[in-house]
Design an enzyme around this catalytic site. Structure first.
Site, PDB file in Angstrom:
ATOM      1  CG  HIS A  18      -1.898  -1.100   1.275  1.00  0.00           C
ATOM      2  ND1 HIS A  18      -2.074  -1.886   2.393  1.00  0.00           N
ATOM      3  CD2 HIS A  18      -2.760  -1.572   0.346  1.00  0.00           C
ATOM      4  CE1 HIS A  18      -3.017  -2.780   2.151  1.00  0.00           C
ATOM      5  NE2 HIS A  18      -3.444  -2.618   0.907  1.00  0.00           N
ATOM      6  CE  LYS A  42     -13.895  -7.513   3.840  1.00  0.00           C
ATOM      7  NZ  LYS A  42     -12.735  -6.972   3.126  1.00  0.00           N
ATOM      8  NE  ARG A  91      -2.794  -8.215  -3.797  1.00  0.00           N
ATOM      9  CZ  ARG A  91      -3.398  -9.100  -3.020  1.00  0.00           C
ATOM     10  NH1 ARG A  91      -2.704  -9.814  -2.170  1.00  0.00           N
ATOM     11  NH2 ARG A  91      -4.691  -9.279  -3.081  1.00  0.00           N
ATOM     12  CB  SER A 129      -4.508  -6.811   4.406  1.00  0.00           C
ATOM     13  OG  SER A 129      -3.980  -5.560   4.024  1.00  0.00           O
TER      14      SER A 129
END
Length: 153
Positions: A18, A42, A91, A129
């Site tokens: 990040h 979440k 990614r 993460s």
């Protein structure tokens, strides 16, 4: 007109990947707002306030980077901030498939917003993460994946 980009995410935690996207994004934008979105579906692993503080400390020498948290549609937040760009890191192709749909919806909500994708630097691509959370959960060292020294509360 000032080029403001919103870099949205849960950042749970904020990683070196990040950080790389933000630093590279500073070459393209006048200001980057790192927006930590709250997701009702979440449960955060790392405390929001702690993560905001760590990110702010990471960019203390960059006056054109700031951190906010929000509980709204990302496109609405971008409009409120005067951000005409959403900055996202990719990614792999799986990230692209996911991000492509989100970018289309953001354009629907806020027609003037453009999503800018930066490909993650190769040496940082394996970092996610969720992997860092798993390592931490099982007592493994995570500082080498983070742009700050993580300390337990």
């Amino acid at each position: 007109m000032k080029r403001i980009a919103l870099f949205p995410g849960s950042f749970d935690p904020f990683t070196k990947g990040h950080e790389d996207i933000v630093l590279r994004g500073l070459r393209l934008f006048d200001e980057i707002v790192i927006g930590i979105g709250r997701n009702a579906n979440k449960q955060r692993y790392f405390a929001l306030e702690q993560m905001m503080r760590l990110i702010e400390e990471t960019f203390r020498d960059y006056p054109t980077v700031r951190v906010v948290s929000y509980d709204d549609l990302t496109a609405n937040v971008a409009r409120q901030l005067g951000a005409r760009f959403l900055l996202r890191g990719l990614r792999n192709t799986t990230d692209f498939e996911y991000e492509n749909g989100i970018s289309q919806v953001n354009r629907f909500v806020y027609e003037e917003v453009e999503t800018v994708f930066l490909i993650t630097s190769p040496h940082l691509a394996p970092i996610s993460s969720s992997i860092i959370r798993d390592l931490h959960r099982y007592g493994k060292e995570i500082d080498s994946f983070l742009p700050y020294k993580f300390q337990e509360l």
